[in-house]
Design a protein around this motif. Structure first.
Motif, PDB file in Angstrom:
ATOM      1  N   HIS A  71       0.843  -1.206   0.000  1.00 25.92           N
ATOM      2  CA  HIS A  71       0.000   0.000   0.000  1.00 25.92           C
ATOM      3  C   HIS A  71       0.869   1.245   0.000  1.00 25.92           C
ATOM      4  N   HIS A  88      -6.030  -1.705   4.064  1.00 29.40           N
ATOM      5  CA  HIS A  88      -5.917  -0.564   3.154  1.00 29.40           C
ATOM      6  C   HIS A  88      -5.016  -0.915   1.971  1.00 29.40           C
ATOM      7  N   HIS A 131       4.845   7.114   2.556  1.00 28.71           N
ATOM      8  CA  HIS A 131       5.586   5.850   2.439  1.00 28.71           C
ATOM      9  C   HIS A 131       4.943   4.889   1.451  1.00 28.71           C
ATOM     10  N   SER A 159       4.679   0.723   1.298  1.00 26.80           N
ATOM     11  CA  SER A 159       4.780  -0.331   2.301  1.00 26.80           C
ATOM     12  C   SER A 159       4.955  -1.696   1.667  1.00 26.80           C
ATOM     13  N   TYR A 214       8.918   1.829  10.216  1.00 24.46           N
ATOM     14  CA  TYR A 214       9.102   2.850   9.178  1.00 24.46           C
ATOM     15  C   TYR A 214      10.580   3.220   9.148  1.00 24.46           C
ATOM     16  N   GLU A 223       7.987   1.290   4.509  1.00 28.19           N
ATOM     17  CA  GLU A 223       7.511   0.528   5.661  1.00 28.19           C
ATOM     18  C   GLU A 223       7.695  -0.951   5.374  1.00 28.19           C
TER      19      GLU A 223
END
Ligand code: M3P
Ligand code: FE
Length: 309
Positions: A154, A201, A216, A218, A257, A267
């Motif tokens: 994501h 998400h 970021h 991820s 992170y 991340e």
């Protein structure tokens, strides 16, 4: 859910200050595999369990950040339908020809009110995960290279007008609002978490007074131990770590992170719940935002709110 429409975040083009340094970092420290270079000098990479040609594109530039984020849609018919819906909503789109990105079909590009360039595409070459489709092994040896993420999972993006962005993603692109952090006024959006799948998400937005900022990208790992191992690798390589290892209250992901050498945050995480379409939106009042970000420490880290590229 029956997966139609937008399937997943499929790629992100990230600006790095020094291409060789960036490629070395994403390849050997994060652990992606290089799959190609184009005539513009861009470098294409993928995670070990991704089947498509690439998910991360690195390009050298004067400043770090994200050029665009792309979402894979089911098929060409879906691409046409979603483009027509965006246009009917009042968002102009333009078509980027097939082949502009290596091994990728035509893309539909548009700018959302947060200032980000988003694109949809239906075709990208399947290069496979190296395991084949007949009695595959559960993992490829390259999983153990660097942090060895499974897939790009994501994006979190910062910008203006995220309520308007939420409407576009939910009403036009078919995403669901899984979680929402309320602004101090108790009604407007501070942060919105949007899913097009079973994931908590696929993309999220935080309200921020500048357009088009990148927070970021991820990468998914399989276990909490793999997240801790990623933390070890960060330290072995003197990577700048931002937050973690810890757990987000929002999405319940277990996370670290950190920053790439150009200052782009990434991340590594595992966990989270399954988000079914009938899930009601989870609400975080502003005063609970610290727990949403870092559940054990209950801390709204300053860097989370202020450092973006
Ligand atoms: C993530 C994630 C907030 C939490 C962010 C969460 C905004 O980055 O991957 O779940 O509190
Ligand atoms: Fe995240």
């Amino acid at each position: 859910m029956a997966m139609t429409g937008v399937l997943r975040p499929g790629h992100i083009q990230i600006r790095v200050l020094d291409l060789d340094e960036g490629v070395n970092f994403y390849s050997n420290v994060i652990g992606l595999r290089e799959t190609g270079r184009d005539s513009q000098g861009r470098v294409y990479l993928k995670c070990w369990d991704e089947h498509d040609h690439h998910s991360v594109i690195l390009c050298e530039a004067e400043s770090p950040g994200m050029d665009f984020a792309g979402f894979r849609v089911l098929d060409l018919e879906t691409l046409d339908t979603l483009e027509a819906k965006l246009n009917a909503y009042g968002l102009p789109t333009r078509r980027i020809p097939a082949g502009d990105l290596l091994e990728t079909g035509e893309r539909v590009r548009f700018t959302i009110p947060s200032g980000h360039q988003i694109e949809l595409y239906a075709e990208k070459a399947k290069v496979g995960n190296g395991l084949g489709n007949i009695a595959p092994a559960p993992w490829a040896p390259e999983r153990d290279k660097g942090m060895g993420p499974v897939h790009l999972d994501h994006f979190l993006l910062y910008g203006l007008n995220i309520s308007e962005v939420r409407r576009i993603f939910t009403e036009v692109l078919g995403f669901r609002l899984t979680e929402q952090v309320l602004a101090p006024d108790g009604v407007s959006d501070q942060a919105v978490f949007l899913s097009c799948s079973h994931k908590p998400h696929d993309v999220a937005f935080v309200e921020y007074p500048e357009l088009g900022k990148f927070h970021h990208a991820s990468f998914l790992l399989e276990t909490w131990e793999q997240v801790l191992r990623a933390g070890d690798i960060m330290s072995m390589n003197k990577v700048n770590v931002d937050i973690g290892p810890t757990r987000h209250g929002v999405t319940r992901g277990m996370t670290i992170y950190a920053w790439d050498p150009s200052g782009n945050r990434f991340e590594t995480f595992c966990g989270g719940y399954f988000a079914y379409p009938d899930q009601e939106t989870i609400i975080w009042p502003f005063e609970d935002f610290p727990q949403g970000l870092d559940y054990p420490q209950r801390k709204l880290h300053e860097s989370f709110l202020t450092i973006v590229t």
